[in-house]
Design an enzyme around this catalytic site. Sequence first.
Site, PDB file in Angstrom:
ATOM      1  N   HIS A 111       0.859  -1.187   0.000  1.00 10.81           N
ATOM      2  CA  HIS A 111       0.000   0.000   0.000  1.00 10.81           C
ATOM      3  C   HIS A 111       0.897   1.239   0.000  1.00 10.81           C
ATOM      4  O   HIS A 111       1.011   1.942   0.997  1.00 10.81           O
ATOM      5  CB  HIS A 111      -0.951  -0.022   1.201  1.00 10.81           C
ATOM      6  CG  HIS A 111      -2.226  -0.731   0.890  1.00 10.81           C
ATOM      7  ND1 HIS A 111      -3.148  -0.217  -0.006  1.00 10.81           N
ATOM      8  CD2 HIS A 111      -2.719  -1.912   1.303  1.00 10.81           C
ATOM      9  CE1 HIS A 111      -4.171  -1.049  -0.110  1.00 10.81           C
ATOM     10  NE2 HIS A 111      -3.933  -2.096   0.660  1.00 10.81           N
ATOM     11  N   ASP A 116      -4.728   1.936   1.929  1.00 14.62           N
ATOM     12  CA  ASP A 116      -5.069   1.277   3.195  1.00 14.62           C
ATOM     13  C   ASP A 116      -5.625   2.298   4.190  1.00 14.62           C
ATOM     14  O   ASP A 116      -6.577   2.028   4.913  1.00 14.62           O
ATOM     15  CB  ASP A 116      -3.829   0.564   3.784  1.00 14.62           C
ATOM     16  CG  ASP A 116      -2.611   1.481   3.871  1.00 14.62           C
ATOM     17  OD1 ASP A 116      -2.573   2.511   3.160  1.00 14.62           O
ATOM     18  OD2 ASP A 116      -1.681   1.190   4.644  1.00 14.62           O
ATOM     19  N   HIS A 254      12.403   0.790 -25.930  1.00 14.22           N
ATOM     20  CA  HIS A 254      12.952  -0.545 -26.104  1.00 14.22           C
ATOM     21  C   HIS A 254      13.329  -0.767 -27.551  1.00 14.22           C
ATOM     22  O   HIS A 254      12.486  -0.636 -28.434  1.00 14.22           O
ATOM     23  CB  HIS A 254      11.946  -1.610 -25.674  1.00 14.22           C
ATOM     24  CG  HIS A 254      11.796  -1.683 -24.198  1.00 14.22           C
ATOM     25  ND1 HIS A 254      10.809  -1.022 -23.516  1.00 14.22           N
ATOM     26  CD2 HIS A 254      12.538  -2.315 -23.259  1.00 14.22           C
ATOM     27  CE1 HIS A 254      10.944  -1.255 -22.223  1.00 14.22           C
ATOM     28  NE2 HIS A 254      11.986  -2.041 -22.040  1.00 14.22           N
ATOM     29  N   TYR A 311      -8.576   8.045 -17.649  1.00 16.71           N
ATOM     30  CA  TYR A 311      -9.363   8.825 -16.686  1.00 16.71           C
ATOM     31  C   TYR A 311      -9.517  10.268 -17.163  1.00 16.71           C
ATOM     32  O   TYR A 311      -8.581  10.847 -17.713  1.00 16.71           O
ATOM     33  CB  TYR A 311      -8.667   8.853 -15.309  1.00 16.71           C
ATOM     34  CG  TYR A 311      -8.456   7.507 -14.651  1.00 16.71           C
ATOM     35  CD1 TYR A 311      -9.108   6.359 -15.092  1.00 16.71           C
ATOM     36  CD2 TYR A 311      -7.612   7.388 -13.555  1.00 16.71           C
ATOM     37  CE1 TYR A 311      -8.912   5.138 -14.471  1.00 16.71           C
ATOM     38  CE2 TYR A 311      -7.415   6.168 -12.925  1.00 16.71           C
ATOM     39  CZ  TYR A 311      -8.057   5.050 -13.393  1.00 16.71           C
ATOM     40  OH  TYR A 311      -7.851   3.844 -12.767  1.00 16.71           O
ATOM     41  N   GLU A 384       0.284   8.139  11.296  1.00 13.43           N
ATOM     42  CA  GLU A 384      -1.057   7.628  11.634  1.00 13.43           C
ATOM     43  C   GLU A 384      -1.863   8.576  12.512  1.00 13.43           C
ATOM     44  O   GLU A 384      -3.089   8.418  12.619  1.00 13.43           O
ATOM     45  CB  GLU A 384      -0.939   6.252  12.306  1.00 13.43           C
ATOM     46  CG  GLU A 384      -0.486   5.167  11.337  1.00 13.43           C
ATOM     47  CD  GLU A 384      -0.307   3.821  12.018  1.00 13.43           C
ATOM     48  OE1 GLU A 384       0.101   3.808  13.213  1.00 13.43           O
ATOM     49  OE2 GLU A 384      -0.547   2.787  11.374  1.00 13.43           O
TER      50      GLU A 384
END
Length: 406
Positions: A111, A116, A254, A311, A384
């Site tokens: 994550h 998360d 490439h 998007y 946190e």
Amino acid sequence: MVKGNGAAMLNARAFMKDVKKYEPEIIKIRRDVHENPELAYKEFRTSKLVADRLRGLGIKATSGVGGTGVVGLLEGGKEGRVVALRADMDALPIQENADVEFRSKVDNAMHACGHDTHVSMLLGAAMLLAGRRDELAGTVKFLFQPAEEHGGRGGAKPMIEDGAMKNPKVDYVFGLHIMNGAPAGTFALRPGAMMAAPDSFKVRIVGRGGHGSEPHKTVDPIFVSAQVINSLQGVSSRLTDQTQPLVISVCSIHAGSKDNIIPDEALLEGTIRTLDEKTRASAKRHVVRVAKTVCRAFGASCELSFMEDAYPVTVNDPKVTAKVFKVLKTIEGTKTTVYRPVMGGEDFSRFLHQAPGTFYFLGTDNPKKGCIYPNHSSRFKVDEDVLKYGSVSLAALAAEFGAQNL
Ligand SMILES: [Zn+2]
Ligand SMILES: [Zn+2]
């Protein structure tokens, strides 16, 4: 402005008081999801965890929406609007190197974008809102979506196709993203374009190989690639309006196998980032023309393709966002700042095509705790202590917008 039944409105101050009780649980959920990351379209465990938690709070939860998506529905005790809150659930294919005890248990999955924390902060908001459901005006929809990192079809689109924004129809939609790029506890957002449209492209340049000592007998796709890469920078610097942001980056090339063999072909891959649909369309047109013309000038052929379903630009509704600023500023212990547009992409943009709303960031920079690495780094680490602010902000937006008509 209509207030819900004229009663005192549920606000951030009340949620800030309540959140102390839920904070340990929010952090526990975050660590659990962090240790068990799942990549796009495979969020089975996370999806089950989310549905179980919602049901445990007495919130109606529907699983299997747009694949592994979950929709929760919480009806307040008072009449009001329908407000959707969204969290994405997928991880990234990165081997974790972060300095944390609850490191990923899955090889090559992490994550690293903080999804998360999005899961745990939205579940925290669900705890806060369910705890005061009688005072709540309107209905809250919790959108837990898969596959934001996938690009293209992503996760918002299949959820919308499965009816996530209907029955009841969503009036306002909000999404929160944790971000290393603003100090811990700072909300960062802006009205209008917040994030870019990310258009990926591939260019296959086909020449004619031969000996490195006799290039005139070949059509050298490596030389042509170099001209194409240089010329593409002229699209942003010379062909489009300088007041409109545009990034064109060729990020992979490439070709070839040995120092004295000119190969037959070369493959380039890159991305175009724009903040408005007009610049987006003209940039794509110019990229095609420049690449093809340069290839033709040197006798190579050129096949150019764009990723389907990229998007759209993430555009925050100005009126809604002005109100969001006011709500966020009432959250004690946080700061709110007008942020610059971010050139990354987000499929939250698709929800914003269905209902007006706001996508906003919550900063997590904290050098004292080693939270200094950017999102998508293998060392990405979150402070946190900010999770509670994220939960309170989502709950407060649901309560305020549920009770109001803009
Ligand atoms: Zn990401
Ligand atoms: Zn993300």
